[in-house]
Design an enzyme around this catalytic site. Sequence first.
Site, PDB file in Angstrom:
ATOM      1  N   PRO A  26       0.851  -1.198   0.000  1.00 48.89           N
ATOM      2  CA  PRO A  26       0.000   0.000   0.000  1.00 48.89           C
ATOM      3  C   PRO A  26       0.880   1.239   0.000  1.00 48.89           C
ATOM      4  CG  PRO A  26       0.067  -0.995   2.184  1.00 48.89           C
ATOM      5  CD  PRO A  26       0.797  -1.927   1.272  1.00 48.89           C
ATOM      6  N   MET A  27       0.665   2.121  -0.973  1.00 47.80           N
ATOM      7  CA  MET A  27       1.491   3.324  -1.086  1.00 47.80           C
ATOM      8  C   MET A  27       0.616   4.536  -1.339  1.00 47.80           C
ATOM      9  SD  MET A  27       4.807   1.930  -3.248  1.00 47.80           S
ATOM     10  CE  MET A  27       3.894   0.818  -4.333  1.00 47.80           C
ATOM     11  N   GLU A  28       0.886   5.588  -0.600  1.00 43.27           N
ATOM     12  CA  GLU A  28       0.119   6.824  -0.673  1.00 43.27           C
ATOM     13  C   GLU A  28       0.143   7.417  -2.076  1.00 43.27           C
ATOM     14  OE1 GLU A  28      -1.864  10.472   0.479  1.00 43.27           O
ATOM     15  OE2 GLU A  28      -1.919   8.353   1.008  1.00 43.27           O
ATOM     16  N   CYS A 114       3.826   3.411   9.087  1.00 49.36           N
ATOM     17  CA  CYS A 114       4.098   4.591   8.271  1.00 49.36           C
ATOM     18  C   CYS A 114       5.043   5.542   8.997  1.00 49.36           C
ATOM     19  CB  CYS A 114       2.805   5.312   7.915  1.00 49.36           C
ATOM     20  SG  CYS A 114       3.080   6.807   6.930  1.00 49.36           S
ATOM     21  N   LYS A 152       0.405  -4.276   9.225  1.00 52.67           N
ATOM     22  CA  LYS A 152       1.695  -4.001   8.577  1.00 52.67           C
ATOM     23  C   LYS A 152       2.473  -3.057   9.480  1.00 52.67           C
ATOM     24  CE  LYS A 152       3.892  -2.444   4.265  1.00 52.67           C
ATOM     25  NZ  LYS A 152       4.762  -1.376   4.774  1.00 52.67           N
ATOM     26  N   ASN A 217       8.667  -7.298   3.893  1.00 45.10           N
ATOM     27  CA  ASN A 217       8.721  -6.139   3.011  1.00 45.10           C
ATOM     28  C   ASN A 217      10.052  -5.423   3.236  1.00 45.10           C
ATOM     29  OD1 ASN A 217       7.268  -2.860   3.120  1.00 45.10           O
ATOM     30  ND2 ASN A 217       7.819  -3.975   1.278  1.00 45.10           N
ATOM     31  N   GLY A 218      10.602  -4.871   2.139  1.00 48.46           N
ATOM     32  CA  GLY A 218      11.828  -4.089   2.245  1.00 48.46           C
ATOM     33  C   GLY A 218      12.903  -4.540   1.277  1.00 48.46           C
ATOM     34  N   ASP A 219      13.222  -3.699   0.287  1.00 47.17           N
ATOM     35  CA  ASP A 219      14.314  -3.950  -0.669  1.00 47.17           C
ATOM     36  C   ASP A 219      14.070  -5.130  -1.606  1.00 47.17           C
ATOM     37  OD1 ASP A 219      15.667  -1.820   0.342  1.00 47.17           O
ATOM     38  OD2 ASP A 219      17.163  -2.978   1.455  1.00 47.17           O
ATOM     39  N   ARG A 243       8.700  -0.209  -3.577  1.00 48.90           N
ATOM     40  CA  ARG A 243       9.383   0.677  -4.520  1.00 48.90           C
ATOM     41  C   ARG A 243       9.878  -0.045  -5.774  1.00 48.90           C
ATOM     42  NH1 ARG A 243      14.072   3.246  -1.529  1.00 48.90           N
ATOM     43  NH2 ARG A 243      14.152   1.166  -0.599  1.00 48.90           N
TER      44      ARG A 243
END
Length: 331
Positions: A26-28, A114, A152, A217-219, A243
Site C-alpha cells: 500500500p502506497m500513498e 508509516c 503491517k 517487506n523491504g528492498d 518501490r
Amino acid sequence: MTKSAYWQKMIETAQQEHRPFFSLAPMEAVTGSVFRRVVMQAAAPDVFYTEFTNALSITHPKAKFTTRGRLYIDPSEQPRPIVQLWGNSGEDFAKAAREVQQQGYEAIDLNMGCPDMAVIKNNSGSDLIRHFDRAKEVIEGARQADLPVSVKTRLGFDEINEYETWIPFLLEQQVPVLTVHVRTKMEMSKVPAHYELIDNLVQMRDTLAPDTLLQINGDILDYQAGIQLAQQHPGVDGVMIGRGIFQNPYAFESQPREHTIKEQLELLRYQVDLYDQFASMGLPGHFAPLQRFFKIYVRGMRHAAELRNELMQTKTTDDVRAIIDQLEQEL
C-alpha cells in the site's frame, strides 16, 4: 467465510505452487484503483492493498467524501483489494470497519509502520509501536466488523531491538497476516533491510502464533528476488514489493522477459486512459499524482531524463498522449 478461510482463498494458488504469496505494498497516492489495474495488466501479484486511508475520515460527515477515490474498486479488480486503514482510535476503527464492509471490502489491514511525520504527529502509523495499549485498542476496534484484520508494521521506532517486544505483542493478537518492513521508522529506507533478523521473526511466529502468515517487506525488487528471499528464510509465507514497482512495472512476472518500448508506451497509454475514466466519474484526484509514474515507463529508453522532463511539463492527459504518439511514430 471464516477469517482464516478468507486468507487461504487469497493465497491458494501460491500454496499450490509451493511459493510465497506476493503482494503490492500500500502506497500513498500510488495504489489507487487506476494503478492497481495497470499492475494487473502488466503482471499481477496475489494480493493488492489500497493506499492507506484515515479511519476517522471514512465516516466523518465532511471528510468522508474525500475518501471516495481512495476506496473506489473497479468491478474488474479480482480479487478485491484489502483496505488499509490508519488512525489511533478504536472507536474510529470500529465505525470505519463497518463502513468498508458495507462497501464490499472483505479484509482490513492496519497501518502501524508509516514513518511520515504528519501521521506520527497524529499518534498513528509507526507511532503505535511506542504505544502497545493504543495499538491493541485499534486492532480490537477494527475487528468489530468481523472481517479479517491484518497488520503491517516495522521492526521498531528508534531502535532495531524494539522488535524483540513489539513483534511478539502483535503475534499475541493472533492476526491472520503480519507484514514486517524489516527496518525501523528512524531508518526510513536509508539503510539496507535487516534480512538477518527474518529467521528470528519466523521463530517468534512459530512459537507464539503458528497460524499467522508472515509477510516480509523491504528492498525486494521483483518476483525472482522474493522467491530467493523465501528460499533463504524458510517459514516466510509472503513477500511484499513496494518501490520495486517503480523500477519495473512487470516486477511480479514469474517468467521475466525483456519488454519493448512499444509495450511500455502502451502500458502508459492504458494508465492515462484509466485516469480519464476515473476522473469522469467525479472521483477525487489530480493530474499531478499521475506525473510521479512517468519515470516507470521511460526507464531504459534513450534520452530517458529528457523524455521524463518533457512528460513532467505536461498539463493534461492529451498532452501525454501526444508525446506517446510522437514516440510511437519514431519507433
